[in-house]
Design a protein around this motif. Structure first.
Motif, short mmCIF file in Angstrom:
data_model
loop_
_atom_site.label_atom_id
_atom_site.label_comp_id
_atom_site.label_asym_id
_atom_site.label_seq_id
_atom_site.Cartn_x
_atom_site.Cartn_y
_atom_site.Cartn_z
N HIS A 236 -34.33 4.81 61.02
CA HIS A 236 -33.03 4.30 61.98
C HIS A 236 -32.23 2.68 61.58
O HIS A 236 -32.73 2.15 60.83
N ASP A 237 -31.48 2.90 62.13
CA ASP A 237 -30.23 1.56 61.58
C ASP A 237 -30.70 0.23 62.44
O ASP A 237 -30.27 0.22 63.49
N LYS A 238 -31.23 -0.75 61.70
CA LYS A 238 -32.18 -1.78 62.38
C LYS A 238 -31.06 -2.08 63.01
O LYS A 238 -31.23 -3.17 63.64
N LYS A 239 -30.32 -2.48 61.88
CA LYS A 239 -29.30 -3.42 61.98
C LYS A 239 -28.19 -3.14 63.52
O LYS A 239 -27.48 -4.12 64.40
N TYR A 240 -27.74 -2.37 63.18
CA TYR A 240 -26.62 -2.07 64.83
C TYR A 240 -27.49 -1.42 66.16
O TYR A 240 -27.32 -2.05 66.60
N ILE A 241 -28.50 -0.94 65.78
CA ILE A 241 -29.51 -1.54 67.13
C ILE A 241 -29.61 -2.88 67.47
O ILE A 241 -29.64 -2.81 68.84
N LYS A 242 -29.42 -3.66 66.90
CA LYS A 242 -30.28 -5.10 67.06
C LYS A 242 -29.03 -5.98 67.67
O LYS A 242 -28.83 -6.99 68.40
N GLU A 243 -27.61 -5.90 66.80
CA GLU A 243 -26.00 -5.95 66.74
C GLU A 243 -25.84 -5.61 68.19
O GLU A 243 -24.94 -6.03 68.75
N ARG A 244 -25.66 -4.24 68.18
CA ARG A 244 -25.28 -3.28 69.44
C ARG A 244 -25.43 -2.95 70.04
O ARG A 244 -24.96 -1.96 71.28
N LYS A 283 -29.72 10.56 57.16
CA LYS A 283 -30.02 9.67 55.85
C LYS A 283 -28.25 9.92 55.71
O LYS A 283 -27.58 9.26 54.42
N ALA A 284 -27.90 10.36 56.65
CA ALA A 284 -26.26 10.41 56.40
C ALA A 284 -25.62 9.25 56.85
O ALA A 284 -26.18 8.52 57.49
N GLU A 285 -24.18 8.70 56.00
CA GLU A 285 -23.53 8.11 56.19
C GLU A 285 -22.50 7.98 57.21
O GLU A 285 -22.60 6.78 57.76
N ARG A 286 -21.82 9.01 57.50
CA ARG A 286 -21.38 9.35 58.49
C ARG A 286 -21.95 10.84 59.61
O ARG A 286 -21.24 11.79 59.07
N GLY A 287 -23.02 10.53 60.25
CA GLY A 287 -22.82 11.56 60.91
C GLY A 287 -22.58 12.13 62.64
O GLY A 287 -22.62 10.60 63.13
N SER A 288 -22.28 12.51 63.23
CA SER A 288 -21.10 13.30 64.00
C SER A 288 -21.75 14.93 64.61
O SER A 288 -22.62 15.03 63.98
N THR A 315 -28.94 5.87 65.16
CA THR A 315 -28.64 6.29 62.92
C THR A 315 -27.79 5.35 63.10
O THR A 315 -26.50 5.76 62.21
N GLY A 316 -26.92 4.58 63.45
CA GLY A 316 -25.64 3.80 63.97
C GLY A 316 -24.41 4.61 63.40
O GLY A 316 -23.25 4.45 63.57
N ASN A 317 -24.51 5.45 64.83
CA ASN A 317 -23.21 6.69 64.25
C ASN A 317 -22.04 6.70 65.25
O ASN A 317 -21.05 7.77 66.21
N VAL A 318 -21.91 5.30 66.14
CA VAL A 318 -21.51 5.42 66.94
C VAL A 318 -19.99 4.40 66.97
O VAL A 318 -20.70 3.31 66.58
N GLY A 319 -18.72 3.88 67.08
CA GLY A 319 -18.12 3.24 66.92
C GLY A 319 -17.40 3.01 65.01
O GLY A 319 -17.02 2.19 64.35
N LYS A 320 -17.65 4.30 64.77
CA LYS A 320 -17.12 4.57 62.90
C LYS A 320 -16.51 5.44 62.71
O LYS A 320 -16.89 6.67 63.57
N ARG A 321 -15.38 5.97 61.46
CA ARG A 321 -14.40 6.85 61.26
C ARG A 321 -16.00 8.04 61.54
O ARG A 321 -16.84 7.77 60.31
N ALA A 322 -15.14 9.17 61.07
CA ALA A 322 -15.90 10.72 61.45
C ALA A 322 -17.64 10.30 61.17
O ALA A 322 -18.10 11.26 60.86
#
Length: 681
Positions: A236-244, A283-288, A315-322
């Motif tokens: 999981h994207d710990k930084k994204y979860i903590k900040e956003r 593990k995807a950088e950009r998962g939709s 997984t930090g997949n909201v608020g970015k392209r693709a």
């Protein structure tokens, strides 16, 4: 000879493809796709290529009809409109405004839906206004608004090109949204991975890297199972979860219960496949994530959507392209109808009717007092009509006698009304029950806008004059409003209606016909006239501030198989048909490909019942029964059957369960218990 080529927007699914209608001597003879359009890119699906065929059919409604002694007779417009206003006015005077209800239409333009909800709220005085989004994506609006602050598709369709992993669930994308499906396939050819999770082996399975089949109604379980794996393996994207985000701890506590072995027992997905899917997506950088009504049409529809939102945020997949969470809207303007406030609890732009500031703003603009009480939804309106609480209805471009669950109860409700007026382009199964039928115009006979599934606002342009004596819907609504004493009805064009909408709904604040006609590509929110629109939502910050995780426990469907009704029925669409068939079944090239209803039966179930392909069966539920031919195929799993809902002669919604999701009030169209028995040969 005269020839015109008129650029407009397709009237079928929510992809929003554009094409040129070819007009010779006032007759539409064909379509040509727009090579420069960001979705169509010079291509169309089979429905798009045939989108002109139904427009000038001889069985279009040409004149108003009034029912007398059980039979329709033709009438002049003034007589019909006077009668409509008289009857609606009498009901309001005698029983109050909440004894009336309006159904808007995902087939009508934004401007027409804006006027319809304004008529209902400002002139009639009730919030009893809804449309077919209640039956498809009401849980999307509720769930994503809770999680993110906005209930729409977060990203745009062209961004699919750059996705690394595409997770598709509850969507038969290749058949339902062909131009989006083909885009996904092209993305895979460039290196993207596709994960398909669906109860049916739909065509996208042929292009997927992983396919997981599960039991209908167990979505929360497998979603929690995927997230369990992601957390356990620290993907999981710990930084994204903590900040956003917020609410993570309570969510994490619930998800820990759903290990893959436990989930396998609930939904039938092998534990190793669930683990593989979780790793691939995380593990995807950009998962939709893309989904449709397989996620939404459940009593747990809102929970399902919140769970999808949980996975994207984890997984930090909201608020970015693709990336993002991308509900695919099924009709050409179902997104727009929602945006216009064709819902019982919100004004245009999703401003709550119960919010005092919002109510005062619209009262000032419309010059009248407005109710703060949210109105009834589609199924609730039907129930209220059956009980006698709703006395009159105005239905525009909707066909609940095919589209709504438990059709027999729908019929009882409509027949119990004191007065029913239906406005449509053909004599539908619903129009046949009306007291007055008003002939409306098709998309090819009027100006306006549609909003596609990815929030893309696009022009609809008039190619021919309305057939016969039919009229544009926006003009009919204005005529009724004026007869009922409505204020603010002096619009000369749809462009003026859009200008009023833009002044009241901030997400459309910068939208205008001038900008669209100049070729600007506008995806809302378009905050002001100089604003370029928004390719993807929630960049840097969610609309609500921080995204909120929801702790969601798995709940079973309302109706499970038992000895009497041992199979699960799920419903859906086909490539060559559309919704209730009003347009496609009048299009020979489409009807010839899928002319007959069928029930899809797993080979093991067919063998146990002695059923062969093409046998006639009686399929029954606790609500009714239909006679239908079998299609034996290894597409549904054992214990599951599938029926497309397009066919009036074997209407799937005779069988379906009207049980509602308590949050969004969407009915459980995707799961009910049925029995099957072969009919004598």
């Amino acid at each position: 000879m005269s020839y015109e080529s008129v650029l407009t927007t397709c009237p079928y699914c929510g992809c929003g493809c554009q094409f040129y209608l070819q007009v010779v001597n006032g007759n539409i003879v064909g379509v040509v796709p727009d090579k420069t359009h960001p979705i169509a890119e010079g291509a169309l699906c089979i429905k798009g290529w045939n989108a002109h065929v139904f427009v000038q059919r001889e069985d279009r409604l040409h004149k108003p009809l009034i029912k007398e002694n059980g039979e329709f007779r033709e009438a002049e417009w003034d007589e019909a409109l006077d009668l409509v206003a008289e009857k609606l006015g009498e009901i309001k005077e005698k029983h109050g405004p909440d004894a009336l209800a309006t159904l808007c239409s995902a087939k009508c333009t934004n401007e027409e839906n804006y006027l319809l909800q304004k008529l209902t709220r400002a002139t009639i005085g009730t919030n009893n206004v809804d449309h077919c989004a209640r039956l498809c994506h009401a849980s999307t609006v509720t769930g994503l608004a809770h999680a993110f602050g906005s209930g729409a598709m977060t990203n745009s369709v062209p961004e699919i090109d750059d996705s690394d992993v595409i997770l598709i669930t509850g969507s038969n994308t290749i058949e339902q949204h062909p131009l989006i499906g083909s885009r996904m396939v092209k993305a895979r050819e460039r290196g993207a991975k596709i994960i398909l999770i669906d109860p049916r082996r739909v065509p996208m399975r042929l292009f997927s890297d992983l396919y997981l089949q599960f039991i209908p109604g167990t979505d929360v379980a497998w979603l929690n199972g995927m997230m369990h794996v992601i957390l356990k393996e620290k993907l999981h994207d710990k930084k994204y979860i903590k900040e956003r985000t917020e609410g993570f701890e309570a969510f994490e506590k619930v998800v820990k219960k759903y290990d893959p072995k436990t989930v396998e027992k609930i939904c039938g997905i092998p534990a190793n496949l669930l683990e593989e899917a979780a790793r691939m997506f995380a593990k995807a950088e950009r998962g939709s994530i893309f989904y449709s009504m397989g996620i939404t049409q459940h009593i747990t529809g809102t929970d399902n959507v919140k769970s999808v939102a949980n996975l994207a945020m984890l997984t930090g997949n909201v608020g970015k392209r693709a990336a993002g969470v991308n509900p695919l809207r099924g009709q050409n303007n179902v997104q727009g109808a929602c945006d216009m406030g064709a819902l019982p609890n919100v004004y245009p732009g999703y401003q709550a009717v119960a919010n005092e500031d919002a109510a005062k703003k619209f009262e000032k603009a419309w010059g009248t007092k407005l109710s703060r009480e949210p109105g009834l939804t589609i199924v609730e309106i039907s129930n209220a009509a059956r009980k006698g609480d709703v006395k009159g209805m105005y239905i525009v471009g909707e066909n609940p006698m095919i589209s709504d669950p438990d059709i027999e109860h729908v019929r009882q409700g409509l027949e119990a009304l004191d007065f029913l007026v239906v406005q449509d382009i053909f004599m539908t199964e619903t129009a046949a029950l009306a007291d007055v039928v008003l002939p409306a115009s098709s998309y090819a006979e009027k100006e306006g806008t549609f909003t596609a599934t990815d929030r893309r606002v696009q022009r609809v342009r008039k190619a021919i004059e309305p057939v016969g004596e039919s009229r544009e819907d926006w003009k009919i609504v204005i005529d009724i409003a004026k007869r009922l004493g409505g204020k603010g009805c002096d619009f000369e064009s749809p462009a003026e209606i859009m200008d009023e909408l833009a002044s009241l709904a901030p997400i459309y604040g910068g939208v205008s016909f001038d900008r669209l006609d100049a070729g600007e590509d506008l995806l809302w929110p378009v905050k002001e006239p100089g604003h370029a629109g928004t390719e993807f939502l929630h960049e840097g910050q969610f609309t609500r501030g921080k995204g909120v995780f929801s702790p969601i426990e798995f709940r079973e469907a309302d109706e499970l198989p038992d000895k009497e009704y041992p199979y699960i029925l799920t419903t859906g669409r086909l490539m060559f048909q559309y919704h209730t068939g009003t347009m496609t079944r009048r299009t020979p090239a489409l009807e010839s490909e899928s002319p007959n209803p069928f029930v899809e039966v797993n080979p093991e179930d067919a063998k146990e019942l002695g059923i062969k392909n093409g046998d006639w069966l009686e399929v029954s539920s606790r609500r009714g029964s239909i006679k239908i031919q079998s299609r034996v195929a290894n597409i549904v799993g054992k214990g599951v059957v599938f029926i497309p809902f397009h066919y009036a002669e074997a209407a799937a919604n005779v069988l379906t369960n009207p049980a509602l999701d308590p949050d969004s009030k969407i009915p459980e169209l995707k799961v009910c218990a049925v029995a099957m028995k072969p009919l004598p040969k």
